[in-house]
Design a protein around this motif. Structure first.
Motif, PDB file in Angstrom:
ATOM      1  N   PRO A   1     -20.445 -20.508  12.784  1.00 17.42           N
ATOM      2  CA  PRO A   1     -20.238 -21.817  13.403  1.00 17.42           C
ATOM      3  C   PRO A   1     -21.422 -22.738  13.128  1.00 17.42           C
ATOM      4  O   PRO A   1     -22.556 -22.278  12.958  1.00 17.42           O
ATOM      5  N   ARG A   2     -21.154 -24.025  13.121  1.00 17.61           N
ATOM      6  CA  ARG A   2     -22.197 -25.001  12.790  1.00 17.61           C
ATOM      7  C   ARG A   2     -23.430 -24.858  13.686  1.00 17.61           C
ATOM      8  O   ARG A   2     -24.564 -24.832  13.197  1.00 17.61           O
ATOM      9  N   ALA A   3     -23.221 -24.774  14.981  1.00 18.36           N
ATOM     10  CA  ALA A   3     -24.353 -24.710  15.911  1.00 18.36           C
ATOM     11  C   ALA A   3     -25.224 -23.492  15.632  1.00 18.36           C
ATOM     12  O   ALA A   3     -26.460 -23.570  15.676  1.00 18.36           O
ATOM     13  N   GLU A   4     -24.586 -22.362  15.317  1.00 23.04           N
ATOM     14  CA  GLU A   4     -25.350 -21.135  15.097  1.00 23.04           C
ATOM     15  C   GLU A   4     -26.149 -21.202  13.809  1.00 23.04           C
ATOM     16  O   GLU A   4     -27.343 -20.850  13.781  1.00 23.04           O
ATOM     17  N   VAL A   5     -25.531 -21.651  12.714  1.00 20.35           N
ATOM     18  CA  VAL A   5     -26.257 -21.675  11.439  1.00 20.35           C
ATOM     19  C   VAL A   5     -27.384 -22.702  11.499  1.00 20.35           C
ATOM     20  O   VAL A   5     -28.492 -22.462  10.976  1.00 20.35           O
ATOM     21  N   GLU A   6     -27.164 -23.832  12.150  1.00 20.51           N
ATOM     22  CA  GLU A   6     -28.229 -24.823  12.265  1.00 20.51           C
ATOM     23  C   GLU A   6     -29.390 -24.282  13.096  1.00 20.51           C
ATOM     24  O   GLU A   6     -30.561 -24.501  12.750  1.00 20.51           O
ATOM     25  N   GLN A   7     -29.079 -23.579  14.166  1.00 21.05           N
ATOM     26  CA  GLN A   7     -30.148 -23.025  15.006  1.00 21.05           C
ATOM     27  C   GLN A   7     -30.956 -21.995  14.246  1.00 21.05           C
ATOM     28  O   GLN A   7     -32.193 -21.989  14.309  1.00 21.05           O
ATOM     29  N   ARG A   8     -30.269 -21.135  13.492  1.00 21.12           N
ATOM     30  CA  ARG A   8     -30.975 -20.090  12.758  1.00 21.12           C
ATOM     31  C   ARG A   8     -31.831 -20.668  11.638  1.00 21.12           C
ATOM     32  O   ARG A   8     -32.966 -20.232  11.408  1.00 21.12           O
ATOM     33  N   VAL A   9     -31.297 -21.659  10.932  1.00 16.02           N
ATOM     34  CA  VAL A   9     -32.056 -22.290   9.853  1.00 16.02           C
ATOM     35  C   VAL A   9     -33.266 -23.023  10.427  1.00 16.02           C
ATOM     36  O   VAL A   9     -34.390 -22.892   9.911  1.00 16.02           O
ATOM     37  N   HIS A  10     -33.070 -23.768  11.489  1.00 17.56           N
ATOM     38  CA  HIS A  10     -34.164 -24.536  12.078  1.00 17.56           C
ATOM     39  C   HIS A  10     -35.294 -23.624  12.537  1.00 17.56           C
ATOM     40  O   HIS A  10     -36.473 -23.898  12.303  1.00 17.56           O
ATOM     41  N   ALA A  11     -34.946 -22.530  13.184  1.00 15.56           N
ATOM     42  CA  ALA A  11     -35.964 -21.589  13.661  1.00 15.56           C
ATOM     43  C   ALA A  11     -36.711 -20.957  12.492  1.00 15.56           C
ATOM     44  O   ALA A  11     -37.945 -20.817  12.529  1.00 15.56           O
ATOM     45  N   ALA A  12     -35.990 -20.593  11.434  1.00 17.59           N
ATOM     46  CA  ALA A  12     -36.613 -19.883  10.313  1.00 17.59           C
ATOM     47  C   ALA A  12     -37.525 -20.778   9.492  1.00 17.59           C
ATOM     48  O   ALA A  12     -38.612 -20.352   9.072  1.00 17.59           O
ATOM     49  N   ILE A  13     -37.117 -22.024   9.242  1.00 17.09           N
ATOM     50  CA  ILE A  13     -37.961 -22.874   8.402  1.00 17.09           C
ATOM     51  C   ILE A  13     -39.198 -23.358   9.158  1.00 17.09           C
ATOM     52  O   ILE A  13     -40.165 -23.807   8.536  1.00 17.09           O
ATOM     53  N   ASN A  14     -39.160 -23.260  10.488  1.00 17.01           N
ATOM     54  CA  ASN A  14     -40.317 -23.657  11.302  1.00 17.01           C
ATOM     55  C   ASN A  14     -41.129 -22.456  11.787  1.00 17.01           C
ATOM     56  O   ASN A  14     -42.009 -22.604  12.637  1.00 17.01           O
ATOM     57  N   ALA A  15     -40.856 -21.286  11.218  1.00 17.07           N
ATOM     58  CA  ALA A  15     -41.515 -20.060  11.684  1.00 17.07           C
ATOM     59  C   ALA A  15     -43.024 -20.093  11.491  1.00 17.07           C
ATOM     60  O   ALA A  15     -43.774 -19.551  12.312  1.00 17.07           O
ATOM     61  N   LEU A  16     -43.498 -20.733  10.430  1.00 16.33           N
ATOM     62  CA  LEU A  16     -44.952 -20.765  10.197  1.00 16.33           C
ATOM     63  C   LEU A  16     -45.628 -21.684  11.199  1.00 16.33           C
ATOM     64  O   LEU A  16     -46.780 -21.424  11.596  1.00 16.33           O
ATOM     65  N   ASP A  17     -44.965 -22.739  11.629  1.00 14.99           N
ATOM     66  CA  ASP A  17     -45.514 -23.572  12.700  1.00 14.99           C
ATOM     67  C   ASP A  17     -45.656 -22.768  13.977  1.00 14.99           C
ATOM     68  O   ASP A  17     -46.663 -22.843  14.681  1.00 14.99           O
ATOM     69  N   GLU A  18     -44.646 -21.956  14.271  1.00 10.76           N
ATOM     70  CA  GLU A  18     -44.663 -21.164  15.504  1.00 10.76           C
ATOM     71  C   GLU A  18     -45.749 -20.111  15.457  1.00 10.76           C
ATOM     72  O   GLU A  18     -46.384 -19.802  16.455  1.00 10.76           O
ATOM     73  N   SER A  19     -45.987 -19.537  14.271  1.00 11.10           N
ATOM     74  CA  SER A  19     -46.997 -18.483  14.160  1.00 11.10           C
ATOM     75  C   SER A  19     -48.413 -19.028  14.338  1.00 11.10           C
ATOM     76  O   SER A  19     -49.330 -18.283  14.703  1.00 11.10           O
ATOM     77  N   ARG A  20     -48.589 -20.339  14.077  1.00  2.16           N
ATOM     78  CA  ARG A  20     -49.911 -20.936  14.260  1.00  2.16           C
ATOM     79  C   ARG A  20     -50.127 -21.426  15.685  1.00  2.16           C
ATOM     80  O   ARG A  20     -51.251 -21.743  16.075  1.00  2.16           O
ATOM     81  N   ALA A  21     -49.042 -21.544  16.434  1.00  6.32           N
ATOM     82  CA  ALA A  21     -49.147 -22.103  17.794  1.00  6.32           C
ATOM     83  C   ALA A  21     -49.896 -21.164  18.723  1.00  6.32           C
ATOM     84  O   ALA A  21     -49.915 -19.957  18.551  1.00  6.32           O
TER      85      ALA A  21
END
Length: 231
Positions: A211-231
């Motif tokens: 579903p659109r909501a799920e794939v967008e959520q997963r993509v958004h979280a994954a491409i921002n993973a390096l930001d989260e690891s620095r937080a």
């Protein structure tokens, strides 16, 4: 050598060499798409080969990517990854701003390369055209590379996924490989570049048919993973 001096030397050398490379792209385009892809890959590799000795910037790759074609969805913090990923992903069809596609001769060559022209107004006709171009790349056995947040952002910024991503995902039927990058930390949009390491992290492959909501959520979280690891 100061960061500013390194940056100035890099600009002089890289852009000095880039001018004849870019101006000669239309000549390569006369010999077909494969020649344009080789031409673009040469330019892409030049950036990395100069960045290490002049700027002190190296690249670290984490994770792995599938052997076959995929829809790559990447974070976009600097010009760096637009060239770097072209080489690392074996010449994918890449999203290109409408303004660049309108440049005389060069824009024609970019279309010969197989660029997906992005209209920022997001009209339905523009989306259909982008999907057709993406489907042509898929049918030719090529991957597709897009920047789903729609624009270059500063480190730490996490805008939502643009609606065009969901349309491509649904219509192309390709697995998605999210790509996190942290290039903006050492390769800022403004100011001097800094010595350091740029990380490119391939995330877990996301299957088709979600579903659109799920794939967008997963993509958004994954491409921002390096930001989260620095937080």
């Amino acid at each position: 050598m100061t960061n500013w001096l390194r940056t100035i030397v890099f600009y002089i050398v890289f852009y000095g060499l880039s001018v004849p490379i870019v101006l000669s792209v239309p000549i390569s385009a006369l010999f077909g798409r494969a020649a344009v892809i080789r031409h673009a890959t040469f330019w892409s590799n030049l950036q990395r080969r100069l960045a290490r000795p002049i700027l002190g910037i190296t690249v670290r790759v984490e994770g792995s990517r599938p052997a076959g074609p995929a829809l790559y969805a990447s974070k976009h913090q600097a010009m760096f990854e637009t060239l770097e990923l072209q080489a690392r992903l074996d010449g994918p069809a890449m999203a290109l701003k409408q303004e660049l596609a309108n440049i005389p001769f060069w824009g024609w060559a970019a279309r010969r390369y197989g660029a997906l022209v992005v209209d920022r107004d997001g009209s339905a006709a523009a989306l259909r055209s982008m999907i057709r171009e993406g489907a042509a790349a898929r049918d030719a056995g090529r991957s597709v590379l897009i920047f789903p947040e729609g624009t270059r952002v500063l480190p730490g910024e996490q805008p939502p996924i643009k609606s065009g991503f969901a349309g491509l995902y649904r219509m192309l039927g390709m697995p998605v490989v999210p790509v996190a990058v942290d290039s903006g930390v050492v390769w800022p949009r403004k100011g001097a570049k800094k010595p350091g390491v740029i990380t490119i992290r391939y995330g877990e492959v996301i299957p088709t048919g979600l579903p659109r909501a799920e794939v967008e959520q997963r993509v958004h979280a994954a491409i921002n993973a390096l930001d989260e690891s620095r937080a």
